[in-house]
Design a protein around this motif. Sequence first.
Motif, PDB file in Angstrom:
ATOM      1  N   ARG A  70       0.838  -1.212   0.000  1.00 59.87           N
ATOM      2  CA  ARG A  70       0.000   0.000   0.000  1.00 59.87           C
ATOM      3  C   ARG A  70       0.869   1.256   0.000  1.00 59.87           C
ATOM      4  NH1 ARG A  70      -1.715   3.251   4.672  1.00 59.87           N
ATOM      5  NH2 ARG A  70      -3.247   4.731   3.895  1.00 59.87           N
ATOM      6  N   LEU A  71       1.905   1.290   0.827  1.00 61.52           N
ATOM      7  CA  LEU A  71       2.762   2.472   0.900  1.00 61.52           C
ATOM      8  C   LEU A  71       3.523   2.683  -0.405  1.00 61.52           C
ATOM      9  CD1 LEU A  71       4.169   2.084   4.534  1.00 61.52           C
ATOM     10  CD2 LEU A  71       2.302   3.563   3.759  1.00 61.52           C
ATOM     11  N   LEU A  72       4.019   1.611  -0.984  1.00 59.26           N
ATOM     12  CA  LEU A  72       4.746   1.727  -2.247  1.00 59.26           C
ATOM     13  C   LEU A  72       3.812   2.172  -3.368  1.00 59.26           C
ATOM     14  CD1 LEU A  72       7.215   1.422  -4.018  1.00 59.26           C
ATOM     15  CD2 LEU A  72       6.795  -1.048  -4.107  1.00 59.26           C
ATOM     16  N   LEU A  73       2.603   1.641  -3.404  1.00 61.87           N
ATOM     17  CA  LEU A  73       1.641   2.048  -4.430  1.00 61.87           C
ATOM     18  C   LEU A  73       1.248   3.512  -4.236  1.00 61.87           C
ATOM     19  CD1 LEU A  73      -0.223   1.464  -6.810  1.00 61.87           C
ATOM     20  CD2 LEU A  73      -1.882   0.487  -5.182  1.00 61.87           C
ATOM     21  N   LEU A  74       1.058   3.920  -2.989  1.00 64.16           N
ATOM     22  CA  LEU A  74       0.693   5.312  -2.694  1.00 64.16           C
ATOM     23  C   LEU A  74       1.766   6.274  -3.210  1.00 64.16           C
ATOM     24  CD1 LEU A  74      -0.649   6.463   0.791  1.00 64.16           C
ATOM     25  CD2 LEU A  74       1.010   7.811  -0.460  1.00 64.16           C
ATOM     26  N   LEU A  75       3.014   5.977  -2.891  1.00 59.13           N
ATOM     27  CA  LEU A  75       4.107   6.845  -3.331  1.00 59.13           C
ATOM     28  C   LEU A  75       4.269   6.807  -4.844  1.00 59.13           C
ATOM     29  CD1 LEU A  75       6.631   5.992  -0.493  1.00 59.13           C
ATOM     30  CD2 LEU A  75       5.694   8.266  -0.960  1.00 59.13           C
ATOM     31  N   SER A  76       4.112   5.637  -5.433  1.00 59.25           N
ATOM     32  CA  SER A  76       4.234   5.519  -6.885  1.00 59.25           C
ATOM     33  C   SER A  76       3.182   6.357  -7.592  1.00 59.25           C
ATOM     34  CB  SER A  76       4.111   4.051  -7.299  1.00 59.25           C
ATOM     35  OG  SER A  76       5.153   3.275  -6.745  1.00 59.25           O
ATOM     36  N   LEU A  77       1.958   6.327  -7.086  1.00 57.40           N
ATOM     37  CA  LEU A  77       0.878   7.105  -7.690  1.00 57.40           C
ATOM     38  C   LEU A  77       1.075   8.603  -7.473  1.00 57.40           C
ATOM     39  CD1 LEU A  77      -2.198   4.862  -6.825  1.00 57.40           C
ATOM     40  CD2 LEU A  77      -1.158   5.227  -9.072  1.00 57.40           C
ATOM     41  N   ALA A  78       1.727   8.971  -6.370  1.00 57.89           N
ATOM     42  CA  ALA A  78       1.986  10.387  -6.119  1.00 57.89           C
ATOM     43  C   ALA A  78       3.002  10.944  -7.107  1.00 57.89           C
ATOM     44  CB  ALA A  78       2.482  10.585  -4.690  1.00 57.89           C
ATOM     45  N   PHE A  79       3.978  10.116  -7.495  1.00 58.60           N
ATOM     46  CA  PHE A  79       5.048  10.584  -8.377  1.00 58.60           C
ATOM     47  C   PHE A  79       4.815  10.226  -9.844  1.00 58.60           C
ATOM     48  CE2 PHE A  79       6.961  11.091  -4.286  1.00 58.60           C
ATOM     49  CZ  PHE A  79       7.893  12.102  -4.437  1.00 58.60           C
ATOM     50  N   ALA A  80       3.883   9.318 -10.101  1.00 57.34           N
ATOM     51  CA  ALA A  80       3.563   8.967 -11.488  1.00 57.34           C
ATOM     52  C   ALA A  80       2.067   8.696 -11.589  1.00 57.34           C
ATOM     53  CB  ALA A  80       4.362   7.757 -11.942  1.00 57.34           C
ATOM     54  N   PRO A  81       1.247   9.741 -11.441  1.00 52.82           N
ATOM     55  CA  PRO A  81      -0.209   9.554 -11.434  1.00 52.82           C
ATOM     56  C   PRO A  81      -0.699   8.882 -12.720  1.00 52.82           C
ATOM     57  CG  PRO A  81       0.390  11.783 -10.770  1.00 52.82           C
ATOM     58  CD  PRO A  81       1.637  11.144 -11.295  1.00 52.82           C
ATOM     59  N   ALA A  82      -1.439   7.817 -12.538  1.00 54.55           N
ATOM     60  CA  ALA A  82      -2.097   7.113 -13.647  1.00 54.55           C
ATOM     61  C   ALA A  82      -1.133   6.498 -14.655  1.00 54.55           C
ATOM     62  CB  ALA A  82      -3.068   8.049 -14.373  1.00 54.55           C
ATOM     63  N   ASP A  83       0.164   6.478 -14.354  1.00 58.05           N
ATOM     64  CA  ASP A  83       1.140   5.874 -15.255  1.00 58.05           C
ATOM     65  C   ASP A  83       1.349   4.419 -14.828  1.00 58.05           C
ATOM     66  OD1 ASP A  83       3.300   5.078 -16.777  1.00 58.05           O
ATOM     67  OD2 ASP A  83       4.400   6.955 -16.530  1.00 58.05           O
ATOM     68  N   VAL A  84       0.531   3.548 -15.359  1.00 54.83           N
ATOM     69  CA  VAL A  84       0.538   2.159 -14.914  1.00 54.83           C
ATOM     70  C   VAL A  84       1.884   1.488 -15.173  1.00 54.83           C
ATOM     71  CG1 VAL A  84      -0.588  -0.083 -15.133  1.00 54.83           C
ATOM     72  CG2 VAL A  84      -1.937   2.008 -15.320  1.00 54.83           C
ATOM     73  N   ASP A  85       2.482   1.751 -16.313  1.00 60.12           N
ATOM     74  CA  ASP A  85       3.764   1.126 -16.642  1.00 60.12           C
ATOM     75  C   ASP A  85       4.853   1.523 -15.655  1.00 60.12           C
ATOM     76  OD1 ASP A  85       2.663  -0.185 -18.796  1.00 60.12           O
ATOM     77  OD2 ASP A  85       3.232   1.371 -20.244  1.00 60.12           O
ATOM     78  N   GLN A  86       4.891   2.815 -15.285  1.00 66.33           N
ATOM     79  CA  GLN A  86       5.902   3.258 -14.330  1.00 66.33           C
ATOM     80  C   GLN A  86       5.654   2.666 -12.947  1.00 66.33           C
ATOM     81  OE1 GLN A  86       8.934   5.579 -14.570  1.00 66.33           O
ATOM     82  NE2 GLN A  86       8.977   4.020 -12.993  1.00 66.33           N
ATOM     83  N   VAL A  87       4.390   2.647 -12.538  1.00 66.58           N
ATOM     84  CA  VAL A  87       4.045   2.052 -11.240  1.00 66.58           C
ATOM     85  C   VAL A  87       4.431   0.580 -11.227  1.00 66.58           C
ATOM     86  CG1 VAL A  87       2.168   1.470  -9.669  1.00 66.58           C
ATOM     87  CG2 VAL A  87       2.205   3.711 -10.787  1.00 66.58           C
ATOM     88  N   ARG A  88       4.138  -0.130 -12.312  1.00 69.94           N
ATOM     89  CA  ARG A  88       4.491  -1.550 -12.387  1.00 69.94           C
ATOM     90  C   ARG A  88       6.007  -1.735 -12.288  1.00 69.94           C
ATOM     91  NH1 ARG A  88       1.758  -2.649 -16.482  1.00 69.94           N
ATOM     92  NH2 ARG A  88       0.058  -3.888 -15.572  1.00 69.94           N
ATOM     93  N   THR A  89       6.761  -0.861 -12.909  1.00 67.52           N
ATOM     94  CA  THR A  89       8.220  -0.943 -12.838  1.00 67.52           C
ATOM     95  C   THR A  89       8.709  -0.729 -11.418  1.00 67.52           C
ATOM     96  OG1 THR A  89       8.519  -0.208 -15.125  1.00 67.52           O
ATOM     97  CG2 THR A  89      10.381   0.097 -13.637  1.00 67.52           C
TER      98      THR A  89
END
Length: 433
Positions: free
Chosen positions: A394-413
């Motif tokens: 949850r924390l990693l997903l939260l931070l990923s979405l904060a720095f790459a909103p809606a960028d699924v590929d970047q979040v997955r990476t």
Amino acid sequence: MSSIPDRLRPTPRRLTAVLVPVLTAALTATVVSVIDRSPEPAAMALPPVTGTVAGVTGPTEIRSVAYAQAVNAAKAKKPKVTVIGTGGTISGVATSRSSFTEYRSGQIAIGDLVARLQPEIGQVADVSTVQFGNKGSGGYTIAEFHALTLAVESALKKSDAVVVTSGTDTMEEFAYWLDLTVRSRKPVVMTGAMRPWAAVTPDGPQVIGADGPANLYNSIVLAASQATYCYGTVLMLGDEFHAARDVTKTSSYRMDTFQSREFGVLGWIDGPNIKVGRAPARVEKCDAKQRWLTPFDLSRVAPTDLPRVEVVYGYQQAGGEAITAFADAGVKGIVTAGTGAGGISSAQSSARSAAAAKGVIFVSTTRTGSGASYSGSTTSPIIAGDDLLPQKARLLLLLSLAFAPADVDQVRTWVGTLGNPEWDTAPKGRPKD
């Protein structure tokens, strides 16, 4: 996971030659209380505060110039350590000396706790304190986590290391958050206690068997030693220290509650000896600072920019209404803690598909406490969380979405790399920048 390269593989015969002793100050001083039953007991002089550190041994030859410099600096002069207090059981006051479960947490200031470790701790490091808060760990918000990161980074500009005290209920989340967001390579050590410190009043007698004093003392010792330089944030209780990513609380009351599942502890503090048993993969990038850093620089993001991310638990015939409600409430990400290897019910699966179509990003994890979930998708915003625990995903997903909103590929990476770091399998040699 990739295998550990030969240069970083535990080599017992070379343990004592790997790292040098890192502190010249005293680690231990024993005050022995002697019961004299004679009618007129003679006064006894307390032994002087003396002693030397036996040293720090490690399992690997860490080929890092930055690591070696930090270790050598710690033995050349007395380190500076800042202790940041957030409250919890370690600062609690019990109803009696024998009350281990009836107490009020967050009652004693962190400056007072450190003062009670004098004069011994003063010979280990020059210690300063910051009172960030004084409440139970579960009472902190994500916005306050954001502020805590900035407080830790501010302290590290002047200190060689930081110790953060907190309650144990969500300490693993405190630690993993700091592991992902603190951008200094200097040691950050989390600690706390399973039993309150004092009884009746903040300045009252110590609770029988209180673990707080030893945990705080040893955490400062570990931080000052620089033995975990480039390790990211570690969690230290009961003479053991763990990687923030791997550790979890496993028991509500037991003193040895923190375990690192199949991974095992990072090391131990045995009186004047610090024994480092293994190193996290992140250490391998110590010299390549830009590769070592995570992308989550909170100085660039306001607390209000941190999105809501929730966790949904899987169980027999679970309904999908929770997922639907979260999506309708504007939640940007959801972690599913599924059964077995991450499975969810048919109702939850249908609700997930509908929410994903609306832009909600999911990470799939398992509720089992260990093992991996590979049930992701390459076409939908459903990402495999591997063996990340749901609360940490949850924390990693939260931070990923904060720095790459809606960028699924970047979040997955990021989930696949930052969330599941592996050792470099390249030929021997220092990592390249």
